[in-house]
Design a protein around this motif. Structure first.
Motif, mmCIF file in Angstrom:
data_model
loop_
_atom_site.group_PDB
_atom_site.id
_atom_site.type_symbol
_atom_site.label_atom_id
_atom_site.label_comp_id
_atom_site.label_asym_id
_atom_site.label_seq_id
_atom_site.Cartn_x
_atom_site.Cartn_y
_atom_site.Cartn_z
ATOM 1 N N VAL A 25 0.745 -1.224 -0.213
ATOM 2 C CA VAL A 25 -0.176 0.011 0.051
ATOM 3 C C VAL A 25 0.843 1.098 -0.146
ATOM 4 N N GLY A 27 0.377 5.753 -0.974
ATOM 5 C CA GLY A 27 -0.470 6.898 -1.655
ATOM 6 C C GLY A 27 -0.042 7.877 -0.903
ATOM 7 N N THR A 30 -1.299 7.530 3.338
ATOM 8 C CA THR A 30 -0.744 6.517 3.800
ATOM 9 C C THR A 30 0.636 6.773 4.376
ATOM 10 N N VAL A 78 -10.890 7.623 1.569
ATOM 11 C CA VAL A 78 -11.254 6.515 0.439
ATOM 12 C C VAL A 78 -9.953 6.484 -0.494
ATOM 13 N N GLU A 79 -9.295 7.492 -0.504
ATOM 14 C CA GLU A 79 -7.974 7.372 -1.400
ATOM 15 C C GLU A 79 -7.171 6.463 -0.795
ATOM 16 N N LEU A 81 -7.852 3.918 1.396
ATOM 17 C CA LEU A 81 -8.509 2.671 1.071
ATOM 18 C C LEU A 81 -8.466 1.810 -0.045
ATOM 19 N N ASN A 82 -8.253 2.861 -1.291
ATOM 20 C CA ASN A 82 -8.369 2.424 -2.377
ATOM 21 C C ASN A 82 -7.055 1.583 -2.652
ATOM 22 N N GLY A 83 -6.017 2.075 -1.886
ATOM 23 C CA GLY A 83 -4.618 1.666 -2.216
ATOM 24 C C GLY A 83 -4.510 0.081 -1.576
#
Length: 85
Positions: A25, A27, A30, A78-79, A81-83
Protein backbone atom coordinates in the motif's frame (compact mmCIF):
# COMPACT_ATOMS: atom_id res chain seq x y z
CA UNK A 1 4.67 -5.65 20.27
CA UNK A 2 3.32 -6.85 23.58
CA UNK A 3 5.35 -9.89 24.76
CA UNK A 4 2.24 -12.09 25.09
CA UNK A 5 1.31 -11.41 21.47
CA UNK A 6 4.84 -12.10 20.27
CA UNK A 7 4.55 -15.60 21.75
CA UNK A 8 1.24 -16.34 19.99
CA UNK A 9 1.95 -18.22 16.72
CA UNK A 10 -1.42 -17.29 15.19
CA UNK A 11 -0.87 -13.62 15.97
CA UNK A 12 2.63 -13.73 14.46
CA UNK A 13 1.23 -15.24 11.24
CA UNK A 14 -1.43 -12.51 11.05
CA UNK A 15 1.23 -9.90 11.76
CA UNK A 16 3.39 -11.25 8.91
CA UNK A 17 0.37 -11.04 6.53
CA UNK A 18 -0.34 -7.47 7.66
CA UNK A 19 3.30 -6.50 7.09
CA UNK A 20 3.15 -7.95 3.56
CA UNK A 21 -0.11 -6.09 2.84
CA UNK A 22 1.21 -2.83 4.30
CA UNK A 23 4.28 -3.01 2.05
CA UNK A 24 2.01 -3.07 -1.02
CA UNK A 25 0.00 0.00 0.00
CA UNK A 26 1.28 3.44 -0.87
CA UNK A 27 -0.30 6.75 -1.55
CA UNK A 28 -0.55 10.33 -0.41
CA UNK A 29 -2.68 9.41 2.59
CA UNK A 30 -0.81 6.38 3.94
CA UNK A 31 2.38 6.00 5.94
CA UNK A 32 4.77 3.84 3.94
CA UNK A 33 6.54 0.89 5.53
CA UNK A 34 10.22 1.72 6.06
CA UNK A 35 11.19 -1.73 7.29
CA UNK A 36 9.82 -4.66 9.25
CA UNK A 37 10.80 -8.04 10.61
CA UNK A 38 7.91 -10.35 11.41
CA UNK A 39 10.35 -13.10 12.45
CA UNK A 40 12.35 -10.99 14.93
CA UNK A 41 12.03 -11.31 18.66
CA UNK A 42 9.91 -9.28 19.14
CA UNK A 43 8.40 -8.75 15.68
CA UNK A 44 8.34 -5.11 14.59
CA UNK A 45 7.15 -2.71 11.92
CA UNK A 46 8.44 0.82 11.21
CA UNK A 47 6.55 3.32 9.09
CA UNK A 48 7.45 6.74 7.79
CA UNK A 49 6.64 9.59 10.13
CA UNK A 50 3.56 11.54 9.14
CA UNK A 51 3.39 14.87 10.99
CA UNK A 52 0.04 15.95 12.25
CA UNK A 53 -2.31 16.20 15.17
CA UNK A 54 -4.34 13.14 16.22
CA UNK A 55 -7.94 13.50 15.05
CA UNK A 56 -9.38 13.29 18.57
CA UNK A 57 -7.04 16.03 19.74
CA UNK A 58 -7.90 18.27 16.79
CA UNK A 59 -11.63 17.94 17.43
CA UNK A 60 -11.18 18.45 21.18
CA UNK A 61 -9.18 21.64 20.58
CA UNK A 62 -11.09 23.08 17.63
CA UNK A 63 -14.58 21.68 18.12
CA UNK A 64 -16.65 20.22 15.30
CA UNK A 65 -15.04 20.58 11.90
CA UNK A 66 -16.65 22.47 9.03
CA UNK A 67 -18.28 20.30 6.38
CA UNK A 68 -15.54 21.06 3.85
CA UNK A 69 -12.81 19.76 6.22
CA UNK A 70 -14.80 16.58 6.98
CA UNK A 71 -15.31 15.95 3.26
CA UNK A 72 -11.56 16.40 2.63
CA UNK A 73 -10.79 13.94 5.44
CA UNK A 74 -13.29 11.47 3.97
CA UNK A 75 -11.76 11.83 0.50
CA UNK A 76 -8.31 11.10 1.96
CA UNK A 77 -9.63 8.01 3.73
CA UNK A 78 -11.22 6.74 0.52
CA UNK A 79 -7.99 7.27 -1.42
CA UNK A 80 -6.00 5.46 1.27
CA UNK A 81 -8.45 2.53 1.31
CA UNK A 82 -8.34 2.31 -2.50
CA UNK A 83 -4.64 1.55 -2.15
CA UNK A 84 -5.30 -1.54 -0.01
CA UNK A 85 -4.79 -4.74 -2.00
Amino acid sequence: MHPQLAEDADFRRRFAREVAAARRVNGAFTASVVDADADASPPWLATAYVPGVPLGEAVAEQGPWPVRAVLALGAGLVEALNGVP
